[in-house]
Write an enzyme that holds these catalytic residues in place. Structure first.
Site, PDB file in Angstrom:
ATOM      1  N   HIS A   1       1.068  -1.139   0.284  1.00 50.78           N
ATOM      2  CA  HIS A   1       0.296  -0.156  -0.090  1.00 50.78           C
ATOM      3  C   HIS A   1       0.606   1.495  -0.066  1.00 50.78           C
ATOM      4  O   HIS A   1       0.122   2.008   0.780  1.00 50.78           O
ATOM      5  CB  HIS A   1      -0.681  -0.177   0.816  1.00 50.78           C
TER       6      HIS A   1
ATOM      7  N   ASP B   1       1.052  -0.800  -7.617  1.00 45.92           N
ATOM      8  CA  ASP B   1       0.175  -1.247  -6.586  1.00 45.92           C
ATOM      9  C   ASP B   1      -0.495  -1.795  -6.244  1.00 45.92           C
ATOM     10  O   ASP B   1      -1.371  -2.113  -6.932  1.00 45.92           O
ATOM     11  CB  ASP B   1       0.063  -0.152  -5.183  1.00 45.92           C
TER      12      ASP B   1
ATOM     13  N   HIS C   1     -11.147  -6.983  -5.907  1.00 46.26           N
ATOM     14  CA  HIS C   1     -11.878  -6.067  -4.726  1.00 46.26           C
ATOM     15  C   HIS C   1     -11.838  -4.547  -4.909  1.00 46.26           C
ATOM     16  O   HIS C   1     -11.819  -3.734  -6.107  1.00 46.26           O
ATOM     17  CB  HIS C   1     -10.843  -5.466  -3.840  1.00 46.26           C
TER      18      HIS C   1
ATOM     19  N   GLU D   1     -13.949  -8.663  -0.930  1.00 49.74           N
ATOM     20  CA  GLU D   1     -14.575  -7.370  -0.131  1.00 49.74           C
ATOM     21  C   GLU D   1     -15.023  -6.978  -1.981  1.00 49.74           C
ATOM     22  O   GLU D   1     -14.420  -5.741  -2.628  1.00 49.74           O
ATOM     23  CB  GLU D   1     -13.590  -6.236  -0.292  1.00 49.74           C
TER      24      GLU D   1
ATOM     25  N   GLU E   1     -19.125  -1.407   0.736  1.00 42.14           N
ATOM     26  CA  GLU E   1     -18.332  -0.987   1.418  1.00 42.14           C
ATOM     27  C   GLU E   1     -18.699   0.421   1.242  1.00 42.14           C
ATOM     28  O   GLU E   1     -19.082   1.150  -0.206  1.00 42.14           O
ATOM     29  CB  GLU E   1     -16.424  -1.361   1.482  1.00 42.14           C
TER      30      GLU E   1
ATOM     31  N   CYS F   1     -10.456   3.097   6.640  1.00 40.12           N
ATOM     32  CA  CYS F   1     -10.335   3.730   5.441  1.00 40.12           C
ATOM     33  C   CYS F   1     -11.993   4.851   5.113  1.00 40.12           C
ATOM     34  O   CYS F   1     -11.920   5.545   4.592  1.00 40.12           O
ATOM     35  CB  CYS F   1     -10.546   2.717   4.111  1.00 40.12           C
ATOM     36  N   CYS F   2     -12.746   3.736   5.366  1.00 36.70           N
ATOM     37  CA  CYS F   2     -14.445   4.493   5.405  1.00 36.70           C
ATOM     38  C   CYS F   2     -14.302   5.610   6.300  1.00 36.70           C
ATOM     39  O   CYS F   2     -15.280   6.879   5.083  1.00 36.70           O
ATOM     40  CB  CYS F   2     -15.536   3.598   5.804  1.00 36.70           C
TER      41      CYS F   2
END
Lengths: 624, 624
Positions: free
Chosen positions: B147, B195, B258, B310, B326, B404-405
């Site tokens: 990441h 990435d 994802h 996810e 999400e 993250c959210c």
């Protein structure tokens, strides 16, 4: 090579638990031909030998050699940390095979591998090649994820199987030394803890039955009772339900979390309840089984609705497309149902054993025996993508990084004879209908039966009494819940049937040569879902006898897109196809295309899908 | 404190890309009241300040202090390896807030945190506190999971936001130094790699727009084109689709893997396509968006059908109960749809922006602004179990281990003004209907609008021209696809409407004081699903304007079990409830209990569910 002994040593040692039914001694029932025998032959001749090669290629046997000092330990550990269990399950399969059809080749492999396992054991009885090679000093430091007691459990089961099947006590010695260490280490006043992956509970009771050592039963009981008190898992990414640590076992009424773990634990808890006479615990387990079967189990008998956490869903959360239905979970479900059948004598448990074996379990292996499904989905869409080795869309695989399922199938098929029949005070009970011979002692006198049938393809089951004591006894036949309209004759005279979904006891003074004929209505039928299962609302499935059917795209007319085609009322036309998929009966189903025009769909038994190619498939199909 | 500058520096620097529509300069549109302003106020006053505390408690800011040498680096790193990105997203939210309503407190936090970020940067421009503190020497060694470029992307976005919103170039300097390092390190003839978590693509284009530095655009283009050639992921547990490495971006037609990654990549690829004039790539992305919207997106606009990975499901795999949806994926979907709206001018993209914002995005935060959903499910059963912090059954949480959210919601609400309107050669386009002021330059002359409305609760939208050039121009109004029967008047005269689901251009010589009234038919309506979505077959949902409704158990009569109750034909009765859930319109729906007797169910807007208690809830309800 001389035949191996086949006595049931277990029954001879442990005190007799108070169960309704008792397993027959090993070797008392033998499947001689037909559906299951075909699969057992493939298992014996192809699957088990090839798995020996896979265990070598994957480095799983090498781990044992390194731990045993036969190769340099410094070269480390290969594979997932629970890889030892794959060897033990394979050894268990080999052992059961030796009780069915002894083979010199397998006997040699068994002896060599068992000696290797014994050599890898540490002086104090501990044995785990991951800890030995990759995590020295890590013994019992990660009960949540370490799988040490899970591996130990499979060792114990293999040891009991080997001892019972062959009389060879090599592994039993290893197992009892390890179990003694566990009993000295864990428990009240010692180290409090349980393993993240249940199995040890069931294995300890089996070892107790084989040896009579009370401390193994006590430790199993401790591991069952210690769960659900927060010993194991702090709240986290996977919560405590994943590990069945969210509730004490006797308070559980709905299974949750990782399906294989939940079902192994339920099986072990049932063993403990039976051996300790704990009726409260047994009643809780029966209630939980009922909820599972009515609302958390697929038509195939498969369990585990969620990929995420490989877990049970909420009641009625049973999507066919994203079903997980791990092969191991189906096997664990069979083990649990079988234990409840023995405990209670209720044939609903045997019905579930049969449904699960014929569909969710045997779909887990290809017809040639060389490839395995990890996940047994009930629906694949056109254009579905596989981004995981376990996805059904990727097809059955020769082996897996986590290789739990393949050897689990092997030991299940190798021990299937043991599920054919049981006995009680009054006589014998037949549970699985297959060509077989069954012999048993009734109060010291021999009883013998020969079963002839082409079940599940045809419904006629002939049972001939080959040996019988002079006094009356009871032959009980399972009448499956789907078998409305079945008939039974004894020497040509019809017996009253009454309700199906129960056991039919035939009590009389049986004579050699008496023939019982059970006619099961093995006809294709339509099955409707519970309308609380959202994803199959308005759909229908085809079943025939114990077999669930499915529609594979490649059997359909070109215009049929499975997702857009409905089946309609009309005759289901069956046809025997001896050349197809090892010999199956197909079912032609009247259907309707989206434009309203008529078509005919062809259904095959679910277990046989993905043996020609992998494409769109569905068990449930629109019926509006 | 003086107001901050609000000019759109970005537009001044980068070459003008050939898009159909252009964003207005920052500050040109301001939401002044109503639904969104209420949420923005909560965001500004409660959510963002509290998040500063959460970032401190979680150790996320401490990582920066340690990397900056203000605390001992030897104390190590806390949290998940992508934790830096939480700080950057929060800084981006703070920056956008400064462009809306400057606050001394936030300005101080911004300055201090930006200085901290700058101090944590390494001499050569690299910045990642996980690598610095926990994995020295690990720079760019784990592109699959590390990441590093994902965190870098969020830094770049925060820097551009800060520069555009406040003129403060502190972060921009950090960002360009890091971007220069990346451009020197990655690319053809240098290190080939992408990435595992896309985002850098979009961020580099934004930085290019702000600075005009061509190498940033070239690097973004490289990262888009390099994907899908096996650079990243060897086949494994998660396959290449998880990381969007299964196909070159321009060959993708169905999103897989994802969901957040897939949507960030699609957004970045759209930016690259627009800036490089790559119409082939843009066409591919439009086709993929169409498939996603028609078959891989929930009614709420939520994306991601699978908890496992996810991930996006196959087309029409949209189970409501196990929906992942999400919050970040909904936000990423808005970002992508917005980019396609700018690129093409097609209002279907703006419709999807609106649907997603009102439902899948804003459901992600509680009405009080202090708790967040990670997963936005569409159905919770009675007795559902939560074994994961992210499960909707556990309710909205104040923060997450993977956080993250929450800051993603913050930056989205803080920048929402930017989605109200756009301009092109001919005039202005209104996309989101909210009380607002809009001002812009048309060929050097000022245009001004004031919008007054109680939308989405009521359908009347009044637009008054407050300033206009002497020459004719076009005011375009989005007519949502659901708005059949809407009317438009200009100074009281009705305009012909024609079809909805498009933009209505009103071309004339506008005068100050002209009033346009758009009447949207904001009435409760029944929505039927595509019958290829298995799990909602035979169901109906209630929508009203842009809002999806749901049924919460606690609003229903005692006899109603949501899973066993059907809705029937009949009038939908609306009632404004100013005291309920911050003020909502509820809908009474005629229903039938399983025994056939009549009942009435009450539906509330989906976004507001789980704000009183968490219990059974459903968006789709049986309608047979």
């Amino acid at each position: 090579m001389p035949p191996r002994p086949r006595t049931d040593r277990a029954a001879a040692v442990a005190p007799v638990a108070s169960t309704a039914l008792r397993p027959l001694p090993l070797g008392a029932a033998t499947i001689t031909a037909g559906f299951w025998r075909d699969r057992q032959d493939v298992n014996r001749k192809a699957t088990i030998p090839a798995a020996g090669e896979r265990l070598e290629e994957a480095g799983t046997l090498r781990n044992l050699r390194r731990a045993a000092g036969r190769e340099p330990a410094a070269d480390g550990f290969t594979g997932r940390l629970f890889a030892d269990s794959d060897v033990y399950k394979w050894l268990e399969a080999v052992a059961w095979e030796q009780s069915c059809e002894p083979s010199e080749d397998l006997a040699e492999r068994q002896a060599a591998t068992s000696a290797l396992v014994a050599a890898a054991q540490e002086p104090d009885g501990y044995l785990n090649t991951y800890v030995r090679l990759a995590s020295p000093g890590g013994r019992f430091t990660d009960l949540e994820k370490g799988h040490e007691l899970y591996c130990a459990g499979h060792l114990l089961q293999a040891a009991v199987a080997q001892y019972r099947a062959t009389g060879d006590g090599t592994l039993l010695t290893v197992a009892t030394r390890f179990a003694d260490l566990l009993a000295a280490h864990f428990g009240p006043g010692r180290v409090e803890g349980v393993d993240g992956h249940p199995l040890i509970e069931m294995a300890l009771v089996e070892l107790y039955r084989a040896t009579g050592t009370q401390s193994y039963l006590e430790l199993a009981q401790y591991f069952v009772e210690a769960r659900g008190h927060g010993l194991l898992v702090p709240p986290g990414h996977h919560g405590p339900a994943y590990f069945q640590d969210h509730l004490p076992v006797r308070e559980v009424r709905i299974l949750a979390g990782h399906a294989v773990r939940a079902l192994y634990l339920a099986s072990g808890a049932t063993d403990v309840a039976v051996e300790t006479g704990d009726t409260e615990l047994l009643d809780a387990l029966r209630s939980t089984w009922q909820t599972m079967t009515e609302s958390q189990t697929y038509l195939t008998g498969g369990a585990g609705s969620r990929w995420y956490g490989e877990a049970f869903g909420d009641p009625f959360e049973l999507p066919p497309d994203t079903a997980y239905c791990e092969t191991c979970a189906a096997i664990a479900s069979v083990q649990w149902s079988w234990r409840l059948l023995l405990a209670t004598g209720d044939t609903k448990y045997a019905d579930q054993v049969e449904r699960t074996l014929y569909n969710a379990v045997v779909s887990g292996v290809s017809l040639t025996g060389g490839e395995f499904f990890y996940v047994n989905t009930l629906k694949v869409r056109d254009g579905a993508y596989a981004d995981d080795q376990r996805s059904a869309v990727a097809g059955r695989q020769p082996w897996y990084g986590t290789a739990c399922c393949p050897p689990n199938v092997m030991r299940t098929l190798a021990s299937l004879d043991q599920l054919v029949a049981t006995s009680d005070q009054d006589g014998l009970q037949l549970h699985l209908y297959a060509p077989a011979t069954v012999s048993a002692d009734l109060h010291g006198e021999p009883v013998g039966l020969t079963v002839t049938t082409r079940y599940p393809w045809h419904g006629k089951v002939s049972i001939i009494v080959t040996e019988s004591p002079g006094s009356p006894w009871t032959l009980s036949l399972r009448l499956p819940a789907w078998a409305e309209g079945c008939t039974v004759t004894v020497n040509g005279s019809e017996e009253p049937i009454g309700q199906v979904g129960r056991s039919l006891p035939l009590h009389r003074r049986w004579q050699q040569g008496d023939e019982v004929i059970l006619e099961l209505p093995v006809r294709a039928r339509r099955t409707l879902p519970d309308d609380r299962v959202d994803s199959v609302r308005g759909c229908v499935a085809i079943e025939r006898g114990p077999l669930v059917y499915c529609f594979e795209q490649l059997d359909q007319p070109e215009a049929v897109v499975l997702d857009r085609t409905a089946v309609v009322a009309g005759e289901l036309v069956e046809s025997d196809q001896p050349g197809l998929l090892g010999g199956v009966t197909t079912v032609a189903v009247p259907g309707r295309l989206p434009d309203g025009s008529a078509t005919t769909l062809t259904a095959i038994p679910y277990y046989a899908w993905a043996n020609r190619s992998v494409g769109p498939m569905t068990v449930w199909i629109d019926a509006r």
